[in-house]
Design a protein around this motif. Sequence first.
Motif, PDB file in Angstrom:
ATOM      1  N   PRO A   1      67.131  48.836  65.435  1.00 56.04           N
ATOM      2  CA  PRO A   1      66.015  49.325  64.611  1.00 56.04           C
ATOM      3  C   PRO A   1      66.494  50.199  63.453  1.00 56.04           C
ATOM      4  N   ALA A   2      67.563  50.968  63.684  1.00 59.26           N
ATOM      5  CA  ALA A   2      68.055  51.827  62.603  1.00 59.26           C
ATOM      6  C   ALA A   2      68.470  50.970  61.411  1.00 59.26           C
ATOM      7  N   GLY A   3      69.239  49.929  61.692  1.00 58.16           N
ATOM      8  CA  GLY A   3      69.690  49.025  60.628  1.00 58.16           C
ATOM      9  C   GLY A   3      68.516  48.332  59.957  1.00 58.16           C
ATOM     10  N   ASN A   4      67.599  47.833  60.767  1.00 56.45           N
ATOM     11  CA  ASN A   4      66.421  47.124  60.250  1.00 56.45           C
ATOM     12  C   ASN A   4      65.624  48.005  59.303  1.00 56.45           C
ATOM     13  N   PHE A   5      65.331  49.208  59.764  1.00 56.53           N
ATOM     14  CA  PHE A   5      64.475  50.092  58.967  1.00 56.53           C
ATOM     15  C   PHE A   5      65.186  50.606  57.720  1.00 56.53           C
ATOM     16  N   MET A   6      66.499  50.827  57.885  1.00 56.27           N
ATOM     17  CA  MET A   6      67.248  51.338  56.739  1.00 56.27           C
ATOM     18  C   MET A   6      67.211  50.314  55.602  1.00 56.27           C
ATOM     19  N   VAL A   7      67.527  49.075  55.953  1.00 56.25           N
ATOM     20  CA  VAL A   7      67.539  48.027  54.929  1.00 56.25           C
ATOM     21  C   VAL A   7      66.142  47.856  54.332  1.00 56.25           C
ATOM     22  N   ALA A   8      65.140  47.807  55.185  1.00 56.20           N
ATOM     23  CA  ALA A   8      63.767  47.608  54.716  1.00 56.20           C
ATOM     24  C   ALA A   8      63.368  48.728  53.759  1.00 56.20           C
ATOM     25  N   ASP A   9      63.745  49.952  54.141  1.00 53.39           N
ATOM     26  CA  ASP A   9      63.369  51.110  53.348  1.00 53.39           C
ATOM     27  C   ASP A   9      64.057  51.101  51.986  1.00 53.39           C
ATOM     28  N   LYS A  10      65.385  50.912  51.998  1.00 48.48           N
ATOM     29  CA  LYS A  10      66.155  50.900  50.757  1.00 48.48           C
ATOM     30  C   LYS A  10      65.669  49.794  49.836  1.00 48.48           C
ATOM     31  N   PHE A  11      65.489  48.625  50.421  1.00 43.64           N
ATOM     32  CA  PHE A  11      65.153  47.454  49.632  1.00 43.64           C
ATOM     33  C   PHE A  11      63.791  47.622  48.981  1.00 43.64           C
ATOM     34  N   THR A  12      62.846  48.082  49.772  1.00 42.78           N
ATOM     35  CA  THR A  12      61.495  48.243  49.261  1.00 42.78           C
ATOM     36  C   THR A  12      61.478  49.257  48.125  1.00 42.78           C
TER      37      THR A  12
ATOM     38  N   ASP B   1      58.763  35.800  56.860  1.00 44.19           N
ATOM     39  CA  ASP B   1      60.165  35.946  56.444  1.00 44.19           C
ATOM     40  C   ASP B   1      60.911  37.061  57.181  1.00 44.19           C
ATOM     41  N   VAL B   2      60.168  38.039  57.680  1.00 44.77           N
ATOM     42  CA  VAL B   2      60.821  39.194  58.297  1.00 44.77           C
ATOM     43  C   VAL B   2      61.698  38.778  59.482  1.00 44.77           C
ATOM     44  N   TRP B   3      61.314  37.711  60.185  1.00 42.77           N
ATOM     45  CA  TRP B   3      62.127  37.279  61.337  1.00 42.77           C
ATOM     46  C   TRP B   3      63.530  36.881  60.887  1.00 42.77           C
ATOM     47  N   LEU B   4      63.581  36.071  59.825  1.00 41.76           N
ATOM     48  CA  LEU B   4      64.887  35.646  59.330  1.00 41.76           C
ATOM     49  C   LEU B   4      65.658  36.842  58.769  1.00 41.76           C
ATOM     50  N   THR B   5      64.972  37.662  57.984  1.00 40.56           N
ATOM     51  CA  THR B   5      65.645  38.807  57.375  1.00 40.56           C
ATOM     52  C   THR B   5      66.295  39.690  58.440  1.00 40.56           C
ATOM     53  N   MET B   6      65.511  40.012  59.447  1.00 35.19           N
ATOM     54  CA  MET B   6      66.011  40.929  60.480  1.00 35.19           C
ATOM     55  C   MET B   6      67.084  40.264  61.341  1.00 35.19           C
ATOM     56  N   ALA B   7      66.886  38.981  61.657  1.00 35.24           N
ATOM     57  CA  ALA B   7      67.897  38.266  62.452  1.00 35.24           C
ATOM     58  C   ALA B   7      69.213  38.246  61.688  1.00 35.24           C
ATOM     59  N   SER B   8      69.109  38.033  60.389  1.00 33.76           N
ATOM     60  CA  SER B   8      70.309  37.968  59.558  1.00 33.76           C
ATOM     61  C   SER B   8      71.026  39.315  59.529  1.00 33.76           C
ATOM     62  N   ILE B   9      70.246  40.383  59.364  1.00 36.31           N
ATOM     63  CA  ILE B   9      70.851  41.726  59.371  1.00 36.31           C
ATOM     64  C   ILE B   9      71.473  42.023  60.737  1.00 36.31           C
ATOM     65  N   ASN B  10      70.722  41.689  61.793  1.00 36.06           N
ATOM     66  CA  ASN B  10      71.208  41.989  63.143  1.00 36.06           C
ATOM     67  C   ASN B  10      72.528  41.300  63.451  1.00 36.06           C
TER      68      ASN B  10
END
Lengths: 258, 298
Positions: A30-41, A59-68
């Motif tokens: 979740p830390a990685g997910n939220f960090m990327v989402a926050d920065k990107f937005t 799209d969030v499923w692919l985005t997060m799976a890719s980051i994970n």
Amino acid sequence: MKQIIYTEWLKVKNYRTFWAMLLLALIIIPAGNFMVADKFTENLQQLSKLVGNPFSFPDVWLTMASINSYISALFGLLLIILVTNEYTYRTNRQNIIDGWERKHFVYAKLFWLVLLALLTLVVATISAALVGVIYGNKPVSFEGYEYMLYYFLQLVVMLTIALLIGVLVKRAGLAIVLFVAYNMMLDQLLTFLLKRYIGAAGGLLPLQSGDELLPFPLVGKMVTTSDHYDTYVYILAMLCYIILGIFLVFRKILKSDL
Amino acid sequence: MPILTLQNISKRYGAVQALAGVSFEVPAGSVFGILGPNGSGKTTLLGIVTDVLKADTGHFTLFDKTPTARERRKIGTLLETPNFYHYLSGYKNLEISAAVKQRGKDDIARVLDICGLTQRQHSAFKTYSLGMKQRLAIAAVLLGDPEVLILDEPTNGLDPAGIAEVRDLVRRLAGTGKTIILASHLLDEVEKVCTHVAILRKGNLLLSGAVNEVISRNDYIEIAAADNHALRLALLQYPGCTNAELNGGLLKVMFAAQPDAAAINNYCAQQGIWLSHLQLRKKSLETAFLEITNTPVQ
């Protein structure tokens, strides 16, 4: 099997290293997910107008799976530690001496593999769903959730590699170095070389097979590569690696001196 | 019913032949000593029996059955070193042993008490001294009161008091009819308790069977008189005497059969030799063992 799981539970129940690593590995998602989402937005609002919001469903499923897929190596380290500990303490022998079949030892470690993978999937799903709800602008949808399952499959491949390295190398230090080297560099390097000189087959290496199914969201949309197999080919490749890895683990434990 | 039957077990590590066609049988209720110098194959043999090592050829049975985990659960085994999770306490380690052996936890307190670890049962294994680690391993062996025990060098790392305790424990367990397989290079450890032995050297089985049958340990006498040289010459004439050697101020005299001290005394008197010392002695297992293991392999 219940007896085996109970025994494994006794082994980790008071093992602080295990809990600390597990917690860390799970928090990173979740830390990685939220960090990327926050920065990107924050920074790329203009771009997201062009290509769409990668944090909205589906799209969030692919985005997060890719980051994970970049931040899951800790689970492999955790599994390696659980396996190599048994060799360090020679308890792999003692478990057999005291009344396990050799295959029970493999079951015990496969249990961890499955449990860690499932746990990760659950945490990743919840985390991605939350990102979608908070940073996205579309209603919750499970369309595109298959990317999470590809991620899960890739995770199982990675954990199988960790298990195999642990069983073959037996010593924690060397096993971790080999695993990290393969995970962070070798797989990509080999992919790069194979793709350059042979072609699409280079994408069929163990970890790359998963990566091929989890393209980096925006880039993946813009760049359509021709040297790409159908999805099922990569899934099949991953399943083959899992079966092969587990087969080798069984063979090693069942046949060799402990 | 034999507890353990080995048939033609061989095992090679690279160039080293660790075991070469070893066969013998451990009868129920026996205290079976597996003797041999360091590196003779004792631990390899027991490793094969407990399935942590694979034999190259040959096979074995436990309780007259093809061995599986079920048979191993009926045996308490200490093989080579105490193997425990360093980060867990003695008690928690025994919980794991009990779980693997599929026995309840209710026996843990008893075995900790027998091994003198009750005080330290909640300390982490890594804080234990060598002797305490060995005691914990023995506690794990005793867990669930198994009918068969395999003890590989059980007194390793123990202080003299600990060694005496373990010997006493083995003797007591043997007294209750348990089968004990005891591997050791310390012969006095084995001497007093073993009913049967197998002697290994460089992977070869030199002999095996009931102690009294396979190791000739005829008594000998220690004898002395004013003139030991005359005494020696006289005794060499004595029927059944095989050897007489001067050892310090005493003459050590061997016989083909059990010597009769009174008859020897009488004989010497008739020869005009008056004895100042006459004692019947038993040949130590150590002497017998050295005699056997020093003979070249045929």
